[in-house]
Design an enzyme around this catalytic site. Structure first.
Site, PDB file in Angstrom:
ATOM      1  N   ASP A 100       0.808  -1.221   0.000  1.00  0.00           N
ATOM      2  CA  ASP A 100       0.000   0.000   0.000  1.00  0.00           C
ATOM      3  C   ASP A 100       0.842   1.273   0.000  1.00  0.00           C
ATOM      4  OD1 ASP A 100      -2.137  -1.698   0.225  1.00  0.00           O
ATOM      5  OD2 ASP A 100      -2.960  -0.781   2.032  1.00  0.00           O
ATOM      6  N   ASP A 101       0.205   2.361  -0.430  1.00  0.00           N
ATOM      7  CA  ASP A 101       0.636   3.751  -0.233  1.00  0.00           C
ATOM      8  C   ASP A 101       1.619   4.284  -1.270  1.00  0.00           C
ATOM      9  OD1 ASP A 101      -0.903   3.461   1.991  1.00  0.00           O
ATOM     10  OD2 ASP A 101       0.699   3.740   3.450  1.00  0.00           O
ATOM     11  N   HIS A 151      -6.041   3.370  -4.105  1.00  0.00           N
ATOM     12  CA  HIS A 151      -5.907   3.596  -2.664  1.00  0.00           C
ATOM     13  C   HIS A 151      -6.166   5.068  -2.327  1.00  0.00           C
ATOM     14  CE1 HIS A 151      -4.967   2.064   1.230  1.00  0.00           C
ATOM     15  NE2 HIS A 151      -3.806   2.677   1.376  1.00  0.00           N
ATOM     16  N   HIS A 155      -4.783   9.589   0.518  1.00  0.00           N
ATOM     17  CA  HIS A 155      -4.798   8.689   1.675  1.00  0.00           C
ATOM     18  C   HIS A 155      -5.551   9.300   2.869  1.00  0.00           C
ATOM     19  CE1 HIS A 155      -3.398   5.731   4.630  1.00  0.00           C
ATOM     20  NE2 HIS A 155      -2.981   5.005   3.604  1.00  0.00           N
ATOM     21  N   TYR A 192      -6.385   2.983   5.804  1.00  0.00           N
ATOM     22  CA  TYR A 192      -6.559   2.565   7.197  1.00  0.00           C
ATOM     23  C   TYR A 192      -7.560   1.418   7.353  1.00  0.00           C
ATOM     24  CZ  TYR A 192      -4.667   7.301   7.548  1.00  0.00           C
ATOM     25  OH  TYR A 192      -3.922   8.434   7.372  1.00  0.00           O
ATOM     26  N   HIS A 245       3.706  -2.340   3.089  1.00  0.00           N
ATOM     27  CA  HIS A 245       3.695  -0.969   2.579  1.00  0.00           C
ATOM     28  C   HIS A 245       5.015  -0.654   1.886  1.00  0.00           C
ATOM     29  CE1 HIS A 245       0.741  -1.078   5.833  1.00  0.00           C
ATOM     30  NE2 HIS A 245       0.096  -0.121   5.175  1.00  0.00           N
TER      31      HIS A 245
END
Length: 279
Positions: A100-101, A151, A155, A192, A245
């Site tokens: 992720d991210d 995503h 964020h 999250y 991540h």
């Protein structure tokens, strides 16, 4: 989002999100909008350590469908779910790796290099603002057969946004991914792990299935390389979706840990897969 803000909010919110239970065991399964179990096609396996065969990048590069062929039927609208998908089919000891991210120019290339070394495909849930700055990495993901998901753009915590703001976060990200990756994303993950009705409804309207995870590596806490390795190796099981991540903070521990746990999974007989493309 600044790294220190992302770290603080992630510590508070992901701890609660990690309490989600596993769902379904055959195909990608989650509860539908009326509680009915919904099943998607099981993901295609990727060769393990005994049968890793180099595959041409052109076999994975996803291109928009163009041409003068006969008209196709309108795509079937996705059912609006009330829970995200948490795991995949475990038949044949399948697992899935997700990151992720990102993308991030400091950490993502090292993770891609390690995946390429072992001929493994993974999923990357991308933030739109990171895609803008790292389009080459997204193109590389496409060329090397990885699947990318949405995503959001910045964020945010979706449960604090209006429906219009959520739509913008998701829609802008899908647009930049399509331009950079070559295809509209078919998967969405809420930052999250904080889902709400609007996120499920808008995701389905944008032709994206919601995906969460089964095992959290806790690399977002920077707990130490050995802890991350232990989280993955002890949590390994058929059907598991692993959350890691490649951005959002110092991910050097993640980069180091994957050198240990990835060959461990392969040597243990796990087949690391990505979802099939929906036609």
């Amino acid at each position: 989002m600044q790294k220190d803000q992302l770290f603080t909010r992630r510590r508070m919110l992901l701890a609660g999100a990690a309490a989600l239970g596993a769902a379904g065991t055959a195909g990608l399964v989650a509860a539908g909008g009326d509680g009915e179990a919904v099943r998607a096609a099981a993901p295609a396996p990727v060769a393990g350590p005994q049968a890793r065969q180099a595959l041409k990048s052109s076999a994975f590069r996803l291109q928009p469908l163009i041409g003068d062929g006969p008209p196709k039927a309108a795509p079937r609208k996705l059912k609006v779910r009330t829970e995200p998908i948490l795991q995949i089919s475990g038949r044949g000891r399948h697992m899935m790796l997700t990151f992720d991210d990102g993308p991030n120019p400091e950490y993502t290339p090292h993770i891609l290099d390690t995946l390429a070394r072992y001929d493994v495909r993974a999923m990357f849930f991308l933030c739109g603002e990171c895609v803008v700055e790292n389009k080459g990495l997204v193109a590389r993901m496409a060329d090397e057969g990885h699947v990318v998901g949405n995503h959001t753009w910045t964020h945010p915590l979706l449960t604090t946004l209006s429906r219009k703001e959520i739509k913008s976060e998701m829609g802008r990200t899908s647009d930049i991914i399509e331009k950079t990756y070559g295809e509209h994303p078919q998967w969405f993950r809420a930052p999250y792990g904080a889902w709400n009705r609007a996120a499920f409804q808008l995701g389905a309207a944008m032709d994206m299935e919601p995906m969460a995870w089964t095992v959290d590596t806790t690399d977002w806490e920077e707990p130490g390389t050995s802890t991350i390795i232990d989280r993955v190796e002890s949590g390994a099981a058929p059907g598991v979706v692993v959350l890691s991540h490649d951005a959002g903070g110092d991910r050097s521990q993640t980069v180091q840990a994957i050198h240990e746990w990835l060959p461990y999974l392969l040597d243990s007989g796990y087949h690391l897969t990505v979802p099939p493309r929906r036609l």
